[in-house]
Design a protein around this motif. Structure first.
Motif, PDB file in Angstrom:
ATOM      1  N   LYS A  88       0.835  -1.208   0.000  1.00 17.93           N
ATOM      2  CA  LYS A  88       0.000   0.000   0.000  1.00 17.93           C
ATOM      3  C   LYS A  88       0.866   1.253   0.000  1.00 17.93           C
ATOM      4  O   LYS A  88       0.648   2.174  -0.786  1.00 17.93           O
ATOM      5  CB  LYS A  88      -0.908   0.012   1.233  1.00 17.93           C
ATOM      6  N   LYS A  89       1.856   1.290   0.876  1.00 15.06           N
ATOM      7  CA  LYS A  89       2.712   2.464   0.992  1.00 15.06           C
ATOM      8  C   LYS A  89       3.528   2.697  -0.272  1.00 15.06           C
ATOM      9  O   LYS A  89       3.863   3.837  -0.605  1.00 15.06           O
ATOM     10  CB  LYS A  89       3.631   2.323   2.205  1.00 15.06           C
ATOM     11  N   GLU A  90       3.847   1.609  -0.965  1.00 15.67           N
ATOM     12  CA  GLU A  90       4.606   1.711  -2.214  1.00 15.67           C
ATOM     13  C   GLU A  90       3.706   2.002  -3.407  1.00 15.67           C
ATOM     14  O   GLU A  90       4.167   2.077  -4.544  1.00 15.67           O
ATOM     15  CB  GLU A  90       5.364   0.405  -2.460  1.00 15.67           C
ATOM     16  N   ALA A  91       2.388   2.152  -3.148  1.00 19.51           N
ATOM     17  CA  ALA A  91       1.395   2.442  -4.194  1.00 19.51           C
ATOM     18  C   ALA A  91       1.313   1.334  -5.238  1.00 19.51           C
ATOM     19  O   ALA A  91       0.986   1.589  -6.399  1.00 19.51           O
ATOM     20  CB  ALA A  91       1.678   3.780  -4.861  1.00 19.51           C
ATOM     21  N   VAL A  92       1.607   0.109  -4.825  1.00 21.56           N
ATOM     22  CA  VAL A  92       1.447  -1.042  -5.718  1.00 21.56           C
ATOM     23  C   VAL A  92      -0.010  -1.487  -5.733  1.00 21.56           C
ATOM     24  O   VAL A  92      -0.546  -1.876  -6.770  1.00 21.56           O
ATOM     25  CB  VAL A  92       2.356  -2.211  -5.268  1.00 21.56           C
ATOM     26  N   VAL A  93      -0.662  -1.409  -4.577  1.00 23.54           N
ATOM     27  CA  VAL A  93      -2.065  -1.808  -4.468  1.00 23.54           C
ATOM     28  C   VAL A  93      -2.843  -0.764  -3.678  1.00 23.54           C
ATOM     29  O   VAL A  93      -2.266   0.081  -2.991  1.00 23.54           O
ATOM     30  CB  VAL A  93      -2.218  -3.178  -3.760  1.00 23.54           C
ATOM     31  N   ARG A  94      -4.176  -0.856  -3.770  1.00 25.73           N
ATOM     32  CA  ARG A  94      -5.070  -0.113  -2.886  1.00 25.73           C
ATOM     33  C   ARG A  94      -5.981  -1.111  -2.191  1.00 25.73           C
ATOM     34  O   ARG A  94      -6.335  -2.142  -2.774  1.00 25.73           O
ATOM     35  CB  ARG A  94      -5.925   0.897  -3.641  1.00 25.73           C
ATOM     36  N   VAL A  95      -6.373  -0.789  -0.965  1.00 19.89           N
ATOM     37  CA  VAL A  95      -7.266  -1.647  -0.193  1.00 19.89           C
ATOM     38  C   VAL A  95      -8.577  -0.902   0.025  1.00 19.89           C
ATOM     39  O   VAL A  95      -8.592   0.304   0.299  1.00 19.89           O
ATOM     40  CB  VAL A  95      -6.639  -2.028   1.161  1.00 19.89           C
ATOM     41  N   PHE A  96      -9.694  -1.632  -0.115  1.00 21.81           N
ATOM     42  CA  PHE A  96     -11.019  -1.040  -0.001  1.00 21.81           C
ATOM     43  C   PHE A  96     -11.862  -1.817   1.002  1.00 21.81           C
ATOM     44  O   PHE A  96     -11.820  -3.049   1.035  1.00 21.81           O
ATOM     45  CB  PHE A  96     -11.736  -1.050  -1.362  1.00 21.81           C
ATOM     46  N   LYS A  97     -12.636  -1.096   1.798  1.00 20.77           N
ATOM     47  CA  LYS A  97     -13.591  -1.729   2.702  1.00 20.77           C
ATOM     48  C   LYS A  97     -14.855  -2.042   1.917  1.00 20.77           C
ATOM     49  O   LYS A  97     -15.390  -1.175   1.219  1.00 20.77           O
ATOM     50  CB  LYS A  97     -13.919  -0.783   3.867  1.00 20.77           C
ATOM     51  N   LEU A  98     -15.336  -3.290   2.021  1.00 22.28           N
ATOM     52  CA  LEU A  98     -16.563  -3.699   1.337  1.00 22.28           C
ATOM     53  C   LEU A  98     -17.731  -3.733   2.316  1.00 22.28           C
ATOM     54  O   LEU A  98     -17.543  -3.912   3.520  1.00 22.28           O
ATOM     55  CB  LEU A  98     -16.380  -5.080   0.695  1.00 22.28           C
ATOM     56  N   ASN A  99     -18.944  -3.585   1.790  1.00 21.81           N
ATOM     57  CA  ASN A  99     -20.121  -3.593   2.653  1.00 21.81           C
ATOM     58  C   ASN A  99     -20.739  -4.988   2.789  1.00 21.81           C
ATOM     59  O   ASN A  99     -21.879  -5.139   3.221  1.00 21.81           O
ATOM     60  CB  ASN A  99     -21.177  -2.616   2.127  1.00 21.81           C
ATOM     61  N   THR A 100     -19.983  -6.018   2.410  1.00 25.91           N
ATOM     62  CA  THR A 100     -20.497  -7.388   2.454  1.00 25.91           C
ATOM     63  C   THR A 100     -20.203  -8.093   3.768  1.00 25.91           C
ATOM     64  O   THR A 100     -20.661  -9.212   3.991  1.00 25.91           O
ATOM     65  CB  THR A 100     -19.892  -8.220   1.299  1.00 25.91           C
ATOM     66  N   GLY A 101     -19.427  -7.476   4.645  1.00 25.27           N
ATOM     67  CA  GLY A 101     -19.099  -8.097   5.925  1.00 25.27           C
ATOM     68  C   GLY A 101     -18.197  -7.176   6.728  1.00 25.27           C
ATOM     69  O   GLY A 101     -17.513  -6.309   6.171  1.00 25.27           O
ATOM     70  N   THR A 102     -18.195  -7.375   8.027  1.00 28.59           N
ATOM     71  CA  THR A 102     -17.438  -6.495   8.914  1.00 28.59           C
ATOM     72  C   THR A 102     -15.959  -6.434   8.558  1.00 28.59           C
ATOM     73  O   THR A 102     -15.344  -5.363   8.581  1.00 28.59           O
ATOM     74  CB  THR A 102     -17.582  -6.969  10.370  1.00 28.59           C
ATOM     75  N   ASP A 103     -15.386  -7.579   8.218  1.00 31.97           N
ATOM     76  CA  ASP A 103     -13.944  -7.638   7.963  1.00 31.97           C
ATOM     77  C   ASP A 103     -13.608  -7.802   6.487  1.00 31.97           C
ATOM     78  O   ASP A 103     -12.491  -8.183   6.144  1.00 31.97           O
ATOM     79  CB  ASP A 103     -13.327  -8.798   8.754  1.00 31.97           C
ATOM     80  N   ASP A 104     -14.549  -7.525   5.609  1.00 35.55           N
ATOM     81  CA  ASP A 104     -14.318  -7.721   4.176  1.00 35.55           C
ATOM     82  C   ASP A 104     -13.513  -6.569   3.588  1.00 35.55           C
ATOM     83  O   ASP A 104     -13.920  -5.405   3.664  1.00 35.55           O
ATOM     84  CB  ASP A 104     -15.642  -7.847   3.423  1.00 35.55           C
ATOM     85  N   ASN A 105     -12.371  -6.907   3.008  1.00 37.73           N
ATOM     86  CA  ASN A 105     -11.546  -5.936   2.302  1.00 37.73           C
ATOM     87  C   ASN A 105     -11.203  -6.477   0.926  1.00 37.73           C
ATOM     88  O   ASN A 105     -10.916  -7.658   0.771  1.00 37.73           O
ATOM     89  CB  ASN A 105     -10.243  -5.655   3.053  1.00 37.73           C
ATOM     90  N   ALA A 106     -11.229  -5.590  -0.062  1.00 35.85           N
ATOM     91  CA  ALA A 106     -10.793  -5.943  -1.408  1.00 35.85           C
ATOM     92  C   ALA A 106      -9.467  -5.263  -1.691  1.00 35.85           C
ATOM     93  O   ALA A 106      -9.230  -4.134  -1.239  1.00 35.85           O
ATOM     94  CB  ALA A 106     -11.827  -5.524  -2.445  1.00 35.85           C
ATOM     95  N   ILE A 107      -8.599  -5.946  -2.415  1.00 39.20           N
ATOM     96  CA  ILE A 107      -7.304  -5.383  -2.816  1.00 39.20           C
ATOM     97  C   ILE A 107      -7.266  -5.328  -4.332  1.00 39.20           C
ATOM     98  O   ILE A 107      -7.607  -6.301  -5.002  1.00 39.20           O
ATOM     99  CB  ILE A 107      -6.131  -6.237  -2.296  1.00 39.20           C
ATOM    100  N   MET A 108      -6.873  -4.187  -4.862  1.00 39.33           N
ATOM    101  CA  MET A 108      -6.762  -4.039  -6.314  1.00 39.33           C
ATOM    102  C   MET A 108      -5.407  -3.427  -6.628  1.00 39.33           C
ATOM    103  O   MET A 108      -4.959  -2.493  -5.945  1.00 39.33           O
ATOM    104  CB  MET A 108      -7.892  -3.146  -6.852  1.00 39.33           C
ATOM    105  N   PHE A 109      -4.739  -3.972  -7.642  1.00 39.30           N
ATOM    106  CA  PHE A 109      -3.483  -3.377  -8.073  1.00 39.30           C
ATOM    107  C   PHE A 109      -3.742  -1.937  -8.509  1.00 39.30           C
ATOM    108  O   PHE A 109      -4.767  -1.635  -9.124  1.00 39.30           O
ATOM    109  CB  PHE A 109      -2.863  -4.175  -9.214  1.00 39.30           C
ATOM    110  N   MET A 110      -2.819  -1.044  -8.184  1.00 37.00           N
ATOM    111  CA  MET A 110      -3.020   0.370  -8.437  1.00 37.00           C
ATOM    112  C   MET A 110      -3.289   0.671  -9.910  1.00 37.00           C
ATOM    113  O   MET A 110      -4.165   1.486 -10.240  1.00 37.00           O
ATOM    114  CB  MET A 110      -1.803   1.177  -7.965  1.00 37.00           C
TER     115      MET A 110
END
Length: 269
Positions: A88-110
Motif C-alpha cells: 500500500k505504501k509503495e502504491a502497488v495496491v489499494r485496499v477497499f472496505k466492502l459492505n459485504t461483511g465487517t472484515d471484508d476488504n478488497a485489494i486491487m493493483f493500483m
C-alpha cells in the motif's frame, strides 16, 4: 494445505491498455486449485489471484482480491498484513472496505484501479464542465497521498484544494462516479470505493451462502477439492475457485489432507 507447485513470482510490466501481464492467462486459469492453493509471500499470491480472476459477463470491473483469500493462501496472517501494508505504501495496491461483511476488504493493483477509475469517469454525465476537473484533482492529489480505506470530508477538501477551489458539487460528482461512498454512521467520513462493483458484491454474498449450502448437503459435510472445483454456482458471477479461497480464509471452510486428495470441509468451530 497443499504446497503450491507454481512459482508465478515474476514482476509484471504492463501498460494501461494491456489486459493481462506477461503470463499465459489461459494456462493459469486451468491450473487445478489443489496444485495452486498456497503461496510463500503475499505479492506472489496477489499476482496469481489477479491472473486467475474470473471473466465476468455484463460487468466491467478490473480484477480484485479479497483479504480473506490471502489469508487462505499465505499461512501467516501477520505476514500478510505486514506485506500488504508495505505494498500500500509503495502504491502497488489499494485496499477497499466492502459492505459485504465487517472484515471484508478488497485489494486491487493500483494500475487496475486507475483504469477502473478512468472508465467510471467516462460514464459520468457531467452537465457542467467546470466540476469535472475534480477527477483530475482526485487522481493527482488524493489517490497518491491517501492510502487509508477512509477519508474525512475536511481532509478530502484540503487535498482537492491543491488542484483548485473546491465546492460541494465537486464532492457530489466523486460520489456519483462511485469513487467515494459516504458512511452512514458518520456523514463526514467517506469510504474509497471501486466503481461499478455493486452487482458483484451482491453475487459475492449469495455465492458464499450457495457454496456453504452445497457442502452442507453432502453426507459428511465435505467434498474433494478437485470435484468441488468443477461445480458451477448459480447465484454468483464469480467462479467457485474465488469463493473457495474466500471461505477458507474467513474460517467457514477448512482443508483436510486425505488419501484421495484435499478435502474441503465445513468448519465446526
Amino acid at each position: 494445505m497443499a504446497e503450491s507447485s507454481h512459482s508465478g513470482g515474476k514482476k509484471r510490466s504492463r501498460s494501461e491498455s494491456e489486459e493481462e501481464p506477461d503470463v499465459d492467462a489461459t494456462s493459469i486459469q486451468s491450473i487445478p486449485l489443489e496444485n495452486d492453493l498456497t503461496f510463500t509471500d503475499t505479492s506472489m499470491a496477489l499476482q496469481m489471484m489477479r491472473a486467475q480472476f474470473p471473466k465476468l459477463d455484463k460487468v466491467v470491473v478490473r480484477p480484485f482480491i479479497l483479504r480473506s483469500q490471502l489469508y487462505s493462501s499465505v499461512k501467516d496472517r501477520t505476514q500478510v498484513d505486514r506485506e500488504l501494508e508495505s505494498l500500500k505504501k509503495e502504491a502497488v495496491v489499494r485496499v477497499f472496505k466492502l459492505n459485504t461483511g465487517t472484515d471484508d476488504n478488497a485489494i486491487m493493483f493500483m494500475d487496475d484501479y486507475l483504469i477502473q477509475t478512468d472508465n467510471a469517469v467516462k460514464r459520468v454525465d457531467v452537465k457542467d464542465r467546470e466540476p469535472s476537473e475534480v477527477f483530475g484533482w482526485f487522481k493527482q492529489h488524493v489517490i497518491k497521498s491517501k492510502t487509508d480505506v477512509t477519508i474525512s470530508h475536511p481532509e478530502l477538501c484540503s487535498l482537492l484544494s491543491n488542484g483548485g477551489d473546491v465546492t460541494e458539487k465537486h464532492v457530489t460528482l466523486l460520489i456519483n462516479a462511485g469513487l467515494l461512498t459516504r458512511q452512514l454512521i458518520d456523514q463526514n467520513l467517506y469510504w474509497f470505493a471501486i466503481p461499478n462493483i455493486g452487482s458483484i458484491l451482491k453475487g459475492l454474498s449469495q455465492g458464499r451462502k450457495e457454496l456453504v449450502s452445497l457442502i452442507n448437503r453432502t453426507k459428511y459435510k465435505e467434498m474433494v477439492l478437485a470435484n468441488l472445483e468443477k461445480k458451477r454456482l448459480r447465484l454468483s458471477p464469480l467462479d467457485i475457485r474465488f469463493h473457495i479461497r474466500d471461505l477458507i480464509g474467513s474460517g467457514l471452510l477448512k482443508t483436510v489432507q486425505s488419501p484421495i486428495g484435499i478435502l474441503i470441509r465445513l468448519s465446526r468451530d
